[in-house]
Every structure is written in structure tokens, then in C-alpha cells.
Write an enzyme that holds these catalytic residues in place. Structure first.
Site, mmCIF file in Angstrom:
data_model
loop_
_atom_site.group_PDB
_atom_site.id
_atom_site.type_symbol
_atom_site.label_atom_id
_atom_site.label_comp_id
_atom_site.label_asym_id
_atom_site.label_seq_id
_atom_site.Cartn_x
_atom_site.Cartn_y
_atom_site.Cartn_z
ATOM 1 C CB CYS A 139 0.503 3.235 -8.051
ATOM 2 S SG CYS A 139 -0.829 4.335 -8.530
ATOM 3 C CB VAL B 215 -3.807 11.794 -10.150
ATOM 4 C CG1 VAL B 215 -3.025 13.052 -9.803
ATOM 5 C CG2 VAL B 215 -3.174 10.584 -9.473
ATOM 6 C CE LYS C 250 -12.349 9.862 -17.124
ATOM 7 N NZ LYS C 250 -10.896 9.623 -17.154
HETATM 8 C C1 UGA Z 1 -0.077 4.093 -3.875
HETATM 9 C C2 UGA Z 1 0.614 4.935 -2.787
HETATM 10 O O1 UGA Z 1 0.241 4.456 -1.492
HETATM 11 C C3 UGA Z 1 0.222 6.415 -2.919
HETATM 12 O O2 UGA Z 1 0.954 7.185 -1.964
HETATM 13 C C4 UGA Z 1 0.545 6.882 -4.336
HETATM 14 O O3 UGA Z 1 0.167 8.236 -4.544
HETATM 15 C C5 UGA Z 1 -0.185 6.014 -5.338
HETATM 16 O O4 UGA Z 1 0.230 4.637 -5.161
HETATM 17 C C6 UGA Z 1 0.178 6.486 -6.730
HETATM 18 O O5 UGA Z 1 1.351 6.380 -7.120
HETATM 19 O O6 UGA Z 1 -0.686 7.055 -7.421
HETATM 20 P P1 UGA Z 1 -2.542 3.083 -4.219
HETATM 21 O O7 UGA Z 1 -1.907 2.237 -5.277
HETATM 22 O O8 UGA Z 1 -3.776 3.855 -4.555
HETATM 23 O O9 UGA Z 1 -1.483 4.163 -3.645
HETATM 24 O O10 UGA Z 1 -2.944 2.139 -2.970
HETATM 25 P P2 UGA Z 1 -2.189 1.613 -1.650
HETATM 26 O O11 UGA Z 1 -3.031 1.923 -0.487
HETATM 27 O O12 UGA Z 1 -0.781 2.057 -1.610
HETATM 28 O O13 UGA Z 1 -2.216 0.022 -1.885
HETATM 29 C C7 UGA Z 1 -1.456 -0.594 -2.921
HETATM 30 C C8 UGA Z 1 -1.545 -2.108 -2.810
HETATM 31 O O14 UGA Z 1 -0.819 -2.576 -1.660
HETATM 32 C C9 UGA Z 1 -2.966 -2.651 -2.639
HETATM 33 O O15 UGA Z 1 -3.113 -3.815 -3.439
HETATM 34 C C10 UGA Z 1 -3.062 -2.980 -1.169
HETATM 35 O O16 UGA Z 1 -3.985 -3.984 -0.879
HETATM 36 C C11 UGA Z 1 -1.634 -3.436 -0.884
HETATM 37 N N1 UGA Z 1 -1.217 -3.319 0.530
HETATM 38 C C12 UGA Z 1 -1.156 -2.095 1.126
HETATM 39 C C13 UGA Z 1 -0.844 -4.460 1.232
HETATM 40 O O17 UGA Z 1 -0.872 -5.590 0.696
HETATM 41 N N2 UGA Z 1 -0.417 -4.320 2.536
HETATM 42 C C14 UGA Z 1 -0.350 -3.108 3.147
HETATM 43 O O18 UGA Z 1 0.051 -3.055 4.338
HETATM 44 C C15 UGA Z 1 -0.738 -1.972 2.431
#
Ligand code: UGA
Length: 429
Positions: free
Chosen positions: A260, A11, A35
């Protein structure tokens, strides 16, 4: 504007870089001297598409610099962003010690009015605690405003999400910092919603929990699809065309992971518990997510029977596509469970192999995805990397002792796979 970002993780580093890109002067501070040295000499500690180029460009333009001194950052900026980790603890609550430490450091360095903005994901009412802490530890007794400004970027799409946000949330206690916050975000051309601090903090936890709920919901539907011969992707497409629902985050999978969703769900459940509300709905989201992995593993064991002495090829180690992050990665959990069952693993990930190695002793890392299937009894897709869709299936089929492919991310078309001679098992289809 002159800004400091404390914490150069996913972030902090992306936020600082994008702020510099739109014209602000940014100092990124981290207490990890190694870092900071790496960043100062042009290295990037994480893989995030587009980030390296932007860092280089903005460092060269003199808008972005790195330091390990909070005091230096505070002295040279009007607004200080906190973007340090809030890691999970064993009981589901979050460890707030990094935030508290940074609040004290900022307080100690303040000699004039500053705006202190929390970007880290924190439990509701953290802003109040940060304000109290700063007041207590500020020897110079200068004024400050504490603002909550949660971040919604996704790893793997962080630069894109940051440059084109859906909305900017600004939680404040008074109106004083609002105009400065609006000025910082003006170049991003996104709607800005101004709320009280507690609401802003809740928007973040409630959003992440809702997205996790959406995934668990479609994963639960995928079980009904499997039992009836329906196709979960078609169900999701049909549901997603309803604007009230939307298609995004309705991809059935072997479960969500990352640093997250799992953490934020636990934290939100814990916060609710402390406020004497049993958030049973979110506990069910967690339960469905865990059982999704169990069901996928069972599919593999039911098909291959004994795993001891077998070799399985696994494509994907990162918790999602476009990242090298393996924290709470379902792919890693799957590998560890397959190893526990006695299987030998040949693994590949386009970016996450280095970070995964220490978590998976004994696996064979393969550089080319098309070589993974060599000598394997089955192939597994564990991460939704786009490039896996281009896997040379003909070659994989020839390499495998028997053409069996388990797809935990629904990347291929079941009919096509059958035509190619595969025993193909995916999620909810
Ligand atoms: C998530 C949120 O989407 C962000 O908006 C937020 O800012 C972030 O957490 C955070 O709190 O910092 P992130 O964890 O980077 O983002 O990734 P995502 O794209 O949300 O995916 C999370 C998990 O869900 C992954 O393992 C992904 O493979 C899975 N996923 C996602 C599914 O299994 N199905 C889906 O349809 C979408």
C-alpha cells in the site's frame, strides 16, 4: 442486506466476512477459480488473525458464500462492492484494468437498479470513469449509483480494524445511495462521513501518504538522534503525547513497505504531476524511506566488514508483523542485498516463510526462531513480530560466533542488550 464483494484479496475477503458477521448476506466473487474452490472447501488463501474462524462461522450460518460468477453476484444483491487490485505500473501510475474490467462485467449483468461501491484504492476521479463505463456497457439501460467507500484496514489487524473503524467514508454523486450505505454500516457504530466522490477518493490517498510521511519523519529524526546520542523512542514518546501529533506510526524502522504505502505514494505523486503539481514533499518521503534501508545495510557492512563467506541470521520476512504478506517487504529487500554482498542467510518468519521462499533462493529456512543464530556471524531483526521480543537471547549469544545483533525494528532495550554482552545496533538509539 444482500451484498456482493468482487475480489477476494486482503480487502475483499475481510470486508465480505465482516459484513456477514454483522448480519448481511454476502457473496464473495473472484475470477480465480482455484481460489474460489479453496474458499468453498474451507481454505483461506491469506493469513490474517481471526479471519479463518469468522469465515467458517459465517459460511456455516449461511450468510457468506463464494462464487466465480460476477453475474451471479450482481443478480443476487442490492449493492456490489469492487475490491480488486490496482497494482503499480513502472511509471508510478496504477493499473486500472481490473477495475475497468469489473465495471464492464457488472454493467453487462445489471437488469435493475444497483449501487456500485468502489473499495479499491484508486486515483481521484475514478468514480466518474466507473460511472461512465457502466452506463456505456449496460445493455439494459438500468440506473445505478456509483459510490466511493475507501478501506482503511491494516494487514495483520484487518478484522479488528474493520469491526471497529475510526470512520466510514462514503463518497456520492447524489443523495440516493446514502441511506443504504448508512444501513450497511450501522452495525459498526462508527462515524460516517458523506462527501463527494473525488473527496472520498482523495481521503484515502492523502491518509496513506500522510502516514508514510509520519514514518519517514521519525526516520529522519532517528538520524539526528544517532548523531547526538539521543533516543528516538523517547523523542517519539514525548512527541506522541501531544494529541495533535499522536504516538502511532512514529516507530523508527528500516523503512516502510507492503502493497500500500509505496504504491500509494507513487500514485499520489503521479496524480499530482498530471494535475501539474510537483508533490516534492512526498518525493522526499520516498527518498528518506529508501535511504533508511541503505543506512541500515551500511551499519551491517561497517560492523562486519566483508560479508562474503559470512553467515547472517535474519528474523522476519513479512513486510510487517501478523501477516504472511511479503509484497514490497523491506525484510526481503534486506535479505536480497545481504545475499548480493555474498552473505549466506539463515532466515525465520512465523508466517511468511512459504511466500518468501521463491524470492530468496539459496537461503536456509529455520522453523524455530531460537535456532536461527546457530553458526551465524550476526543476527538481524527485520520485521516487528511481537514474538521476537521473546527470543532466547542467552542462547542466541552462545550460538553466534560473536554476539552482534542489528535491530531494524527497535525491539530490544539497548542497555539490557549491552548488559547481556551484545554489540547491539538499532535505529536512532
Ligand atoms: C496501510 C494503512 O495503515 C491502512 O490504513 C490502509 O488501509 C492500508 O495501508 C491500505 O491502503 O490498504 P498496511 O500497509 O497493511 O496498512 O500496514 P501498516 O500497518 O500501515 O504498515 C505499513 C508499513 O509501515 C510496514 O512496513 C510497517 O512495518 C511500517 N511502519 C509502520 C513503520 O515502519 N513504522 C511505524 O510506526 C508504522
Amino acid at each position: 442486506m444482500k451484498l456482493t464483494i468482487i475480489g477476494t484479496g486482503y480487502v475483499g475477503l475481510v470486508t465480505g466476512t465482516c459484513f456477514a458477521e454483522v448480519g448481511h448476506r454476502v457473496i464473495c466473487v473472484d475470477n480465480d477459480a482455484a481460489k474460489v474452490k479453496m474458499l468453498q472447501s474451507g481454505g483461506i488463501p491469506i493469513y490474517e488473525p481471526g479471519l479463518e474462524e469468522l469465515v467458517k462461522k459465517n459460511v456455516a450460518a449461511g450468510r457468506l458464500s463464494f462464487s466465480n460468477s460476477t453475474a451471479e453476484g450482481v443478480a443476487n444483491s442490492d449493492v456490489v462492492f469492487i475490491a480488486v487490485p490496482t497494482p503499480p505500473q513502472a511509471d508510478g501510475s496504477v493499473d486500472m484494468s481490473f477495475i475497468e474490467r469489473v465495471a464492464r462485467d457488472i454493467a453487462g449483468a445489471m437488469t435493475e437498479y444497483k449501487i456500485i461501491v468502489d473499495k479499491s484504492t484508486v486515483p481521484v476521479q475514478t468514480g466518474e470513469k466507473v460511472a461512465e463505463t457502466i452506463k456505456r456497457y449496460c445493455k439494459n439501460q438500468v440506473e445505478c449509483d456509483v459510490v466511493s467507500n475507501p478501506e482503511f484496514l491494516r494487514e495483520g489487524f484487518a478484522v479488528e480494524d474493520l469491526m471497529k473503524p475510526d470512520r466510514i467514508v462514503v463518497g456520492v454523486r447524489t443523495q440516493r445511495p446514502v441511506s443504504v450505505m448508512k444501513e450497511i454500516y450501522a452495525p459498526f457504530n462508527a462515524p460516517i462521513i458523506v462527501t463527494d466522490i473525488n473527496s472520498a477518493e482523495l481521503i484515502k490517498h492523502a491518509s496513506n501518504s500522510f502516514l508514510a510521511l509520519k514514518i519517514s519523519y521519525i526516520n529522519a529524526v532517528s538520524i539526528i538522534c544517532e548523531a547526538t546520542g539521543a533516543n528516538v523512542q523517547e523523542v517519539a514518546n514525548g512527541m506522541g503525547m501531544d494529541e495533535r501529533i499522536g504516538r502511532r506510526f512514529l516507530n523508527a524502522s528500516l523503512g516502510f513497505g507492503g502493497s500500500c504505502f509505496p504504491k500509494d505514494l507513487s500514485a499520489f505523486i503521479k496524480i499530482a504531476e498530471e494535475l501539474r503539481y510537483d508533490f516534492g514533499l512526498l518525493k522526499e518521503v520516498q527518498r528518506i524511506n529508501a535511504s533508511q534501508m541503505d543506512r541500515f545495510l551500511k551499519k551491517i557492512v561497517d560492523t562486519l566488514w566483508v560479508l562474503k563467506g559470512k553467515t547472517i541470521g535474519v528474523l522476519g520476512l513479512a513486510f510487517k508483523q501478523n501477516t504472511d504478506d511479503v509484497r514490497t517487504s523491506p525484510a526481503i529487500e534486506l535479505c536480497q542485498r545481504l545475499q548480493k554482498e555474498g552473505a549466506a542467510l539463515r532466515v525465520h518468519d512465523p508466517k511468511a516463510m512459504e511466500k518468501a521462499k521463491p524470492l530468496l533462493p539459496g537461503v536456509t529456512c529455520i522453523d524455530d526462531m531460537n535456532d536461527v543464530a546457530e553458526g551465524c556471524d550476526a543476527l538481524v531483526i527485520a520485521t516487528e513480530w511481537e514474538e521476537f521480543k521473546k527470543l532466547d537471547l542467552e542462547r542466541a549469544r552462545k550460538h553466534l560466533s560473536h554476539p552482534i545483533l542489528f535491530d531494524g525494528r527497535n525491539l530490544f532495550d539497548p542497555k539490557e542488550m549491552e548488559k547481556l554482552g551484545f554489540i547491539y545496533k538499532s535505529i536512532g538509539r
